[in-house]
Design an enzyme around this catalytic site. Sequence first.
Site, PDB file in Angstrom:
ATOM      1  N   ASP A 106     154.116 -68.904  53.417  1.00  0.00           N
ATOM      2  CA  ASP A 106     153.062 -68.983  52.405  1.00  0.00           C
ATOM      3  C   ASP A 106     152.740 -67.567  51.956  1.00  0.00           C
ATOM      4  O   ASP A 106     152.789 -66.622  52.745  1.00  0.00           O
ATOM      5  CB  ASP A 106     151.807 -69.642  52.997  1.00  0.00           C
ATOM      6  CG  ASP A 106     152.062 -71.085  53.401  1.00  0.00           C
ATOM      7  OD1 ASP A 106     152.908 -71.725  52.748  1.00  0.00           O
ATOM      8  OD2 ASP A 106     151.445 -71.554  54.365  1.00  0.00           O
ATOM      9  N   ASP A 153     141.361 -70.678  59.152  1.00  0.00           N
ATOM     10  CA  ASP A 153     140.816 -71.389  60.309  1.00  0.00           C
ATOM     11  C   ASP A 153     140.730 -70.544  61.581  1.00  0.00           C
ATOM     12  O   ASP A 153     139.666 -70.381  62.157  1.00  0.00           O
ATOM     13  CB  ASP A 153     141.560 -72.716  60.551  1.00  0.00           C
ATOM     14  CG  ASP A 153     143.075 -72.613  60.487  1.00  0.00           C
ATOM     15  OD1 ASP A 153     143.595 -71.482  60.394  1.00  0.00           O
ATOM     16  OD2 ASP A 153     143.742 -73.665  60.556  1.00  0.00           O
ATOM     17  N   ASP A 184     158.230 -72.183  57.327  1.00  0.00           N
ATOM     18  CA  ASP A 184     158.010 -71.938  55.895  1.00  0.00           C
ATOM     19  C   ASP A 184     157.119 -70.712  55.710  1.00  0.00           C
ATOM     20  O   ASP A 184     156.481 -70.246  56.653  1.00  0.00           O
ATOM     21  CB  ASP A 184     157.420 -73.163  55.184  1.00  0.00           C
ATOM     22  CG  ASP A 184     156.308 -73.807  55.969  1.00  0.00           C
ATOM     23  OD1 ASP A 184     155.496 -73.042  56.540  1.00  0.00           O
ATOM     24  OD2 ASP A 184     156.244 -75.039  56.010  1.00  0.00           O
TER      25      ASP A 184
HETATM   26  P1  ATP Z   1     152.485 -74.527  60.650  1.00  0.00           P
HETATM   27  O1  ATP Z   1     153.424 -73.598  61.327  1.00  0.00           O
HETATM   28  O2  ATP Z   1     152.248 -75.743  61.428  1.00  0.00           O
HETATM   29  O3  ATP Z   1     152.774 -74.779  59.197  1.00  0.00           O
HETATM   30  P2  ATP Z   1     150.316 -73.035  59.544  1.00  0.00           P
HETATM   31  O4  ATP Z   1     149.317 -72.129  60.190  1.00  0.00           O
HETATM   32  O5  ATP Z   1     151.255 -72.413  58.570  1.00  0.00           O
HETATM   33  O6  ATP Z   1     151.092 -73.764  60.704  1.00  0.00           O
HETATM   34  P3  ATP Z   1     149.495 -74.702  57.392  1.00  0.00           P
HETATM   35  O7  ATP Z   1     148.868 -76.062  57.429  1.00  0.00           O
HETATM   36  O8  ATP Z   1     150.824 -74.542  56.766  1.00  0.00           O
HETATM   37  O9  ATP Z   1     149.526 -74.209  58.885  1.00  0.00           O
HETATM   38  O10 ATP Z   1     148.449 -73.746  56.693  1.00  0.00           O
HETATM   39  C1  ATP Z   1     148.745 -72.429  56.271  1.00  0.00           C
HETATM   40  C2  ATP Z   1     147.548 -71.524  56.475  1.00  0.00           C
HETATM   41  O11 ATP Z   1     146.451 -71.967  55.688  1.00  0.00           O
HETATM   42  C3  ATP Z   1     147.012 -71.489  57.892  1.00  0.00           C
HETATM   43  O12 ATP Z   1     147.719 -70.557  58.683  1.00  0.00           O
HETATM   44  C4  ATP Z   1     145.577 -71.099  57.692  1.00  0.00           C
HETATM   45  O13 ATP Z   1     145.443 -69.717  57.464  1.00  0.00           O
HETATM   46  C5  ATP Z   1     145.219 -71.807  56.395  1.00  0.00           C
HETATM   47  N1  ATP Z   1     144.673 -73.159  56.633  1.00  0.00           N
HETATM   48  C6  ATP Z   1     145.360 -74.329  56.677  1.00  0.00           C
HETATM   49  N2  ATP Z   1     144.550 -75.348  56.902  1.00  0.00           N
HETATM   50  C7  ATP Z   1     143.313 -74.862  57.006  1.00  0.00           C
HETATM   51  C8  ATP Z   1     142.025 -75.417  57.222  1.00  0.00           C
HETATM   52  N3  ATP Z   1     141.875 -76.729  57.400  1.00  0.00           N
HETATM   53  N4  ATP Z   1     140.960 -74.576  57.258  1.00  0.00           N
HETATM   54  C9  ATP Z   1     141.123 -73.246  57.073  1.00  0.00           C
HETATM   55  N5  ATP Z   1     142.302 -72.667  56.870  1.00  0.00           N
HETATM   56  C10 ATP Z   1     143.386 -73.438  56.825  1.00  0.00           C
HETATM   57 MG    MG Z   2     152.663 -73.481  57.331  1.00  0.00          MG
END
Ligand code: ATP
Ligand code: MG
Length: 460
Positions: A78, A152, A76
């Site tokens: 963002d 993060d 996905d």
């Molecule tokens: P995935 O591929 O599993 O979705 P992701 O990195 O996109 O991994 P998400 O949970 O979709 O993870 O979160 C999107 C973004 O938001 C992360 O890449 C990070 O930059 C930020 N983020 C998400 N959760 C946190 C958190 N708990 N603390 C700080 N930043 C966060």
């Molecule tokens: Mg994600």
Amino acid sequence: MIKTLIRRILGGKVKEAPPVDLTKPVILGPQDHGIDPQLVSANAIRVTQTLQQAGFAAFIVGGAVRDLLLSVKPKDFDIATNATPEQVKRLFRRAFVIGKRFQIVHVMFGQDLLEVTTFRGSSSDGAPKDEHGRVLRDNVFGEQHEDAIRRDFTINAMYYDPASQTVLDYHGGIKDIRNKTLRIIGVPEARFREDPVRLLRVVRFAAKLGFSIDPATSAPIAVMAPLINNVPAARVFDEMIKLLMSGQALACLQQLRKEGLHHGLLPLLDVVLEQPLGEKFVRLALASTDLRVRQGKPVSPGFLFASLLWHQVLEKWAAYQAAGEPAIPALHLAADDVLNSQTEKLALQRKIASDMRDIWAMQPRFERRVGKSPYKLLEHPRLRAGYDFLLLRCESGEIDAEIGEWWTDFMEADGEGREVLLAKKPGGVGEAAAKKRPRRRSPRKPKAAGDSTPPNDVAD
Ligand code: ATP
Ligand code: MG
């Protein structure tokens, strides 16, 4: 107390952030980052373009940029922007402002959902916190560099502009991607305290990406693990689902154990993994889930949790029977016990819990191979899940492989074939004939249902 412990472990020094200018990004062009534009979703480009044409800054951000840099197609996308949620909402036909703790906008194109977030301010100093330092609410907008510092890990804090094909890197994310390193942004102890869910995220990303955890990031993990208990169960559950559905669930759970993080998440997992039969069953279930995820097939959380907790159910089931309960009520009592003990910690949603119960309750029914019983079971809406579960039980050695084979044949057979099978089940009239057939090592899946039907009876 945890702070003192960590200080002791780190030799009295809690590392400070390096003295570099974190407000200026390193900007990389297409030659430097090598992102394949074909991997970028058309809808993500539509959103950034629309925002940019309205005069706002807009970038693909987070996990999608990380995956693009690793040449993986993101699941996905963002978007981060300096437009406020209300300004974003006005630009799209189907856009919804959601969220309390963080307000975000969901922009929909058909089934495709994109999350658009406004850059967040960096300081959470004034934000309300719980007594352990966990930030409860903060919704202050800010500059892009402030947004970056709030993320993060360094590899999750890069911004990609599809129009200019540039990547903005504030925290050395590119370097860490190349060195396959997971590094938390800022002071690890403080960042884990603000949001202990990051303890689970670090494990998930390390296992999923095959990255190693930077020593300063991993040092406080084990000591801070208990902080997870203060996180609302629903958030822990969301993160557990992501972990179990990452395609590397087995590796994630091993890493969770290694980091001492499994306590309090699946409190029974320890017990399960210590039973030789239970461990094999859980491994098989996770391996098959991982395979399905990697093949892009859907998987059902109900099936997964039913597998993780099955041996606990078996144990309690036997105990209730030993105490004099008849088999079927005993199974229901065992299911209740296990679900109740897990609901508190895991916030198992009602739909998932009811899927689990269905799968478990079906198991003794597979053993009744007389009269109308098997035909009735064929009509069960969760038959596929129950049957897949049965096959796992056979494969793990819990029950005789013959039952799985019989059901595979029964599901494949036509009306006449089914009557023959009913007659020749072990103990039935045709037992001798059945025994002549060479026994396969493990039950095979029916050809007819094949891959077009999701074996795990996917939750809808
Ligand atoms: P995935 O591929 O599993 O979705 P992701 O990195 O996109 O991994 P998400 O949970 O979709 O993870 O979160 C999107 C973004 O938001 C992360 O890449 C990070 O930059 C930020 N983020 C998400 N959760 C946190 C958190 N708990 N603390 C700080 N930043 C966060
Ligand atoms: Mg994600």
